[in-house]
Write a protein that holds these residues in place. Structure first.
Motif, PDB file in Angstrom:
ATOM      1  N   ILE A  84       6.685  -6.867   5.071  1.00 24.87           N
ATOM      2  CA  ILE A  84       5.264  -6.716   4.749  1.00 24.87           C
ATOM      3  C   ILE A  84       4.841  -7.835   3.808  1.00 24.87           C
ATOM      4  O   ILE A  84       5.410  -8.009   2.735  1.00 24.87           O
ATOM      5  CB  ILE A  84       4.981  -5.347   4.096  1.00 24.87           C
ATOM      6  N   GLU A  85       3.834  -8.588   4.207  1.00 23.30           N
ATOM      7  CA  GLU A  85       3.350  -9.709   3.396  1.00 23.30           C
ATOM      8  C   GLU A  85       2.268  -9.287   2.422  1.00 23.30           C
ATOM      9  O   GLU A  85       2.244  -9.733   1.274  1.00 23.30           O
ATOM     10  CB  GLU A  85       2.819 -10.818   4.307  1.00 23.30           C
ATOM     11  N   ASP A  86       1.349  -8.423   2.864  1.00 22.16           N
ATOM     12  CA  ASP A  86       0.246  -8.021   1.989  1.00 22.16           C
ATOM     13  C   ASP A  86      -0.197  -6.618   2.378  1.00 22.16           C
ATOM     14  O   ASP A  86       0.068  -6.140   3.496  1.00 22.16           O
ATOM     15  CB  ASP A  86      -0.920  -9.006   2.116  1.00 22.16           C
ATOM     16  N   VAL A  87      -0.906  -5.944   1.471  1.00 23.47           N
ATOM     17  CA  VAL A  87      -1.359  -4.575   1.719  1.00 23.47           C
ATOM     18  C   VAL A  87      -2.660  -4.327   0.980  1.00 23.47           C
ATOM     19  O   VAL A  87      -2.863  -4.824  -0.125  1.00 23.47           O
ATOM     20  CB  VAL A  87      -0.278  -3.550   1.291  1.00 23.47           C
ATOM     21  N   GLN A  88      -3.575  -3.597   1.618  1.00 24.13           N
ATOM     22  CA  GLN A  88      -4.817  -3.161   0.985  1.00 24.13           C
ATOM     23  C   GLN A  88      -4.887  -1.639   1.074  1.00 24.13           C
ATOM     24  O   GLN A  88      -4.634  -1.061   2.139  1.00 24.13           O
ATOM     25  CB  GLN A  88      -6.046  -3.770   1.659  1.00 24.13           C
ATOM     26  N   ILE A  89      -5.234  -0.997  -0.035  1.00 23.07           N
ATOM     27  CA  ILE A  89      -5.296   0.458  -0.103  1.00 23.07           C
ATOM     28  C   ILE A  89      -6.680   0.884  -0.574  1.00 23.07           C
ATOM     29  O   ILE A  89      -7.182   0.391  -1.583  1.00 23.07           O
ATOM     30  CB  ILE A  89      -4.227   1.021  -1.062  1.00 23.07           C
ATOM     31  N   VAL A  90      -7.307   1.792   0.180  1.00 22.10           N
ATOM     32  CA  VAL A  90      -8.632   2.313  -0.166  1.00 22.10           C
ATOM     33  C   VAL A  90      -8.549   3.839  -0.222  1.00 22.10           C
ATOM     34  O   VAL A  90      -8.146   4.481   0.761  1.00 22.10           O
ATOM     35  CB  VAL A  90      -9.697   1.884   0.863  1.00 22.10           C
ATOM     36  N   LYS A  91      -8.925   4.420  -1.358  1.00 20.50           N
ATOM     37  CA  LYS A  91      -8.988   5.873  -1.507  1.00 20.50           C
ATOM     38  C   LYS A  91     -10.421   6.345  -1.231  1.00 20.50           C
ATOM     39  O   LYS A  91     -11.369   5.806  -1.788  1.00 20.50           O
ATOM     40  CB  LYS A  91      -8.556   6.284  -2.916  1.00 20.50           C
ATOM     41  N   LYS A  92     -10.544   7.345  -0.365  1.00 17.38           N
ATOM     42  CA  LYS A  92     -11.864   7.888  -0.043  1.00 17.38           C
ATOM     43  C   LYS A  92     -11.891   9.370  -0.381  1.00 17.38           C
ATOM     44  O   LYS A  92     -11.101  10.160   0.145  1.00 17.38           O
ATOM     45  CB  LYS A  92     -12.188   7.666   1.441  1.00 17.38           C
ATOM     46  N   PHE A  93     -12.796   9.723  -1.283  1.00 18.93           N
ATOM     47  CA  PHE A  93     -12.938  11.099  -1.744  1.00 18.93           C
ATOM     48  C   PHE A  93     -13.255  12.026  -0.568  1.00 18.93           C
ATOM     49  O   PHE A  93     -14.014  11.645   0.333  1.00 18.93           O
ATOM     50  CB  PHE A  93     -14.074  11.145  -2.784  1.00 18.93           C
ATOM     51  N   PRO A  94     -12.670  13.259  -0.485  1.00 18.82           N
ATOM     52  CA  PRO A  94     -11.839  13.873  -1.528  1.00 18.82           C
ATOM     53  C   PRO A  94     -10.319  13.777  -1.288  1.00 18.82           C
ATOM     54  O   PRO A  94      -9.557  14.057  -2.201  1.00 18.82           O
ATOM     55  CB  PRO A  94     -12.283  15.333  -1.441  1.00 18.82           C
ATOM     56  N   ASP A  95      -9.862  13.408  -0.054  1.00 16.77           N
ATOM     57  CA  ASP A  95      -8.411  13.469   0.180  1.00 16.77           C
ATOM     58  C   ASP A  95      -7.902  12.384   1.128  1.00 16.77           C
ATOM     59  O   ASP A  95      -6.776  12.464   1.621  1.00 16.77           O
ATOM     60  CB  ASP A  95      -8.031  14.848   0.747  1.00 16.77           C
ATOM     61  N   LYS A  96      -8.696  11.344   1.398  1.00 18.79           N
ATOM     62  CA  LYS A  96      -8.307  10.315   2.359  1.00 18.79           C
ATOM     63  C   LYS A  96      -7.784   9.069   1.646  1.00 18.79           C
ATOM     64  O   LYS A  96      -8.313   8.647   0.623  1.00 18.79           O
ATOM     65  CB  LYS A  96      -9.489   9.917   3.247  1.00 18.79           C
ATOM     66  N   VAL A  97      -6.731   8.490   2.229  1.00 14.90           N
ATOM     67  CA  VAL A  97      -6.201   7.211   1.760  1.00 14.90           C
ATOM     68  C   VAL A  97      -5.993   6.325   2.979  1.00 14.90           C
ATOM     69  O   VAL A  97      -5.259   6.695   3.910  1.00 14.90           O
ATOM     70  CB  VAL A  97      -4.868   7.378   0.996  1.00 14.90           C
ATOM     71  N   TYR A  98      -6.646   5.160   2.986  1.00 12.76           N
ATOM     72  CA  TYR A  98      -6.531   4.219   4.096  1.00 12.76           C
ATOM     73  C   TYR A  98      -5.698   3.021   3.641  1.00 12.76           C
ATOM     74  O   TYR A  98      -6.014   2.369   2.649  1.00 12.76           O
ATOM     75  CB  TYR A  98      -7.913   3.761   4.557  1.00 12.76           C
ATOM     76  N   ILE A  99      -4.620   2.751   4.393  1.00 14.68           N
ATOM     77  CA  ILE A  99      -3.704   1.665   4.036  1.00 14.68           C
ATOM     78  C   ILE A  99      -3.637   0.671   5.190  1.00 14.68           C
ATOM     79  O   ILE A  99      -3.270   1.035   6.308  1.00 14.68           O
ATOM     80  CB  ILE A  99      -2.293   2.202   3.725  1.00 14.68           C
ATOM     81  N   ASN A 100      -3.998  -0.557   4.899  1.00 15.83           N
ATOM     82  CA  ASN A 100      -3.898  -1.634   5.895  1.00 15.83           C
ATOM     83  C   ASN A 100      -2.832  -2.626   5.441  1.00 15.83           C
ATOM     84  O   ASN A 100      -2.862  -3.103   4.306  1.00 15.83           O
ATOM     85  CB  ASN A 100      -5.243  -2.362   6.047  1.00 15.83           C
ATOM     86  N   VAL A 101      -1.884  -2.916   6.322  1.00 15.56           N
ATOM     87  CA  VAL A 101      -0.805  -3.835   5.981  1.00 15.56           C
ATOM     88  C   VAL A 101      -0.901  -5.099   6.828  1.00 15.56           C
ATOM     89  O   VAL A 101      -1.423  -5.091   7.938  1.00 15.56           O
ATOM     90  CB  VAL A 101       0.582  -3.186   6.180  1.00 15.56           C
ATOM     91  N   ILE A 102      -0.410  -6.190   6.257  1.00 15.88           N
ATOM     92  CA  ILE A 102      -0.277  -7.455   6.984  1.00 15.88           C
ATOM     93  C   ILE A 102       1.207  -7.771   7.062  1.00 15.88           C
ATOM     94  O   ILE A 102       1.861  -7.961   6.032  1.00 15.88           O
ATOM     95  CB  ILE A 102      -1.036  -8.592   6.272  1.00 15.88           C
ATOM     96  N   GLU A 103       1.749  -7.761   8.270  1.00 19.46           N
ATOM     97  CA  GLU A 103       3.171  -8.010   8.451  1.00 19.46           C
ATOM     98  C   GLU A 103       3.454  -9.514   8.402  1.00 19.46           C
ATOM     99  O   GLU A 103       2.595 -10.340   8.724  1.00 19.46           O
ATOM    100  CB  GLU A 103       3.644  -7.438   9.782  1.00 19.46           C
ATOM    101  N   ARG A 104       4.655  -9.840   7.979  1.00 18.21           N
ATOM    102  CA  ARG A 104       5.054 -11.247   7.931  1.00 18.21           C
ATOM    103  C   ARG A 104       5.192 -11.805   9.343  1.00 18.21           C
ATOM    104  O   ARG A 104       5.578 -11.096  10.270  1.00 18.21           O
ATOM    105  CB  ARG A 104       6.373 -11.402   7.183  1.00 18.21           C
ATOM    106  N   SER A 105       4.884 -13.068   9.464  1.00 20.78           N
ATOM    107  CA  SER A 105       5.018 -13.751  10.746  1.00 20.78           C
ATOM    108  C   SER A 105       6.208 -14.698  10.681  1.00 20.78           C
ATOM    109  O   SER A 105       6.216 -15.627   9.870  1.00 20.78           O
ATOM    110  CB  SER A 105       3.738 -14.531  11.069  1.00 20.78           C
ATOM    111  N   PRO A 106       7.235 -14.493  11.498  1.00 19.18           N
ATOM    112  CA  PRO A 106       8.416 -15.366  11.428  1.00 19.18           C
ATOM    113  C   PRO A 106       8.124 -16.750  11.980  1.00 19.18           C
ATOM    114  O   PRO A 106       7.436 -16.899  12.994  1.00 19.18           O
ATOM    115  CB  PRO A 106       9.440 -14.633  12.297  1.00 19.18           C
TER     116      PRO A 106
END
Length: 282
Positions: free
Chosen positions: A103-125
């Protein structure tokens, strides 16, 4: 006559009182229903604003996954996956996800009241090499920043545009670590070449790094399907690869029994098998 009139007014008053009573009952019933509705609405607001965020386990949604599954990533964040929305710490989750080598990078967004959205950027060989693990030699991939990593169940022989790079001292470097700084420029050059329309690395089976004095190094390229090595400097770009291909064709036409081609000094020289000296030409 007067008695009749008086009696009529009495009946009128009783009827009016009955109607007023019915109307009052309806108003009271509406007020009761409205009070119950407001009470339910208030209870739902309490649950939505306080109970769910503080007691219910977060619902996590993943995006950007290609080589990893949601099950694998949920395992990576196991220490925080069962926490409530209030207790879920994005910094802790980000640290756990970043510890995954691919995993190269990650963004995390919390949305009230119980949601969590996680977007990842995988490494490119951009290249692969081999490392020693528990007295075994295993393949490992390298991204443009020199980070070593592996995707789960990755087949290294599928993408012919990913060259094998050998000679870099990475035997004791675990996944997620970077190769020495002086070799990262080579990985950046390989990444730029892979973005070109022409797949130059399809004609190269291996890029071997030869360390030199004072922290410098040179490269030895091994063309695919040919028992020959090509010596070149540390600069690897489209121009040098085109020069290599032309030199390889010219030398093969002049003498097919060639073991080594040297392109390091601005001219082409080659050495035949079992010869101690080579032949050079401009």
């Amino acid at each position: 006559m007067s008695d009749y009139v008086f009696s009529g007014f009495e009946n009128f008053d009783v009827s009016h009182e009955r109607k007023s009573s019915k109307k009052t009952s309806k108003v009271n019933l509406i007020k009761l229903f409205l009070s119950i509705f407001l009470l339910i609405l208030f209870a739902e607001a309490i649950v939505y604003l306080f109970v769910i965020p503080s007691m219910q386990t977060v619902s996590i949604s993943w995006s950007g996954l290609s080589h990893y599954s949601e099950v694998e990533m949920n395992t990576a964040i196991q220490p925080v996956i069962n926490k409530s929305w209030i207790n879920f710490r994005s910094t802790e989750a980000r640290s756990l996800i970043s510890s995954v080598a691919g995993i190269e990078d990650v963004q995390i967004v919390k949305k009230f009241p119980d949601k969590v959205y996680i977007n990842v950027i995988e490494r490119s060989p951009v290249a692969m090499t081999f490392i020693s693990v528990d007295e075994r030699t295993e393949p490992v991939q390298i991204d443009k920043n020199g980070v070593l990593f592996n995707f789960p169940s990755e087949d290294f022989h599928v993408d012919r545009s990913i060259p094998l790079v050998s000679g870099i001292p990475v035997e004791n470097i675990p996944e997620g670590m970077r190769i020495p700084v002086k070799y990262r420029g080579l990985l950046e050059q390989i990444a730029m070449i892979r973005e070109l329309p022409q797949n130059y690395f399809a004609a190269i089976s291996e890029i071997h790094v030869v360390p030199k004095e004072y922290g410098n190094y040179e490269l030895v390229l091994y063309p695919i399907h040919k028992k020959i090595r090509i010596l070149t400097g540390r600069q690897l770009n489209e121009e040098s690869l085109k020069y290599m291909i032309v030199a390889l064709d010219v030398v093969n036409m002049l003498d097919p029994d060639v073991e080594e081609i040297d392109l390091r000094y601005g001219s082409i020289s080659y050495q035949k098998h079992h010869e101690s000296s080579g032949v050079s030409f401009d």
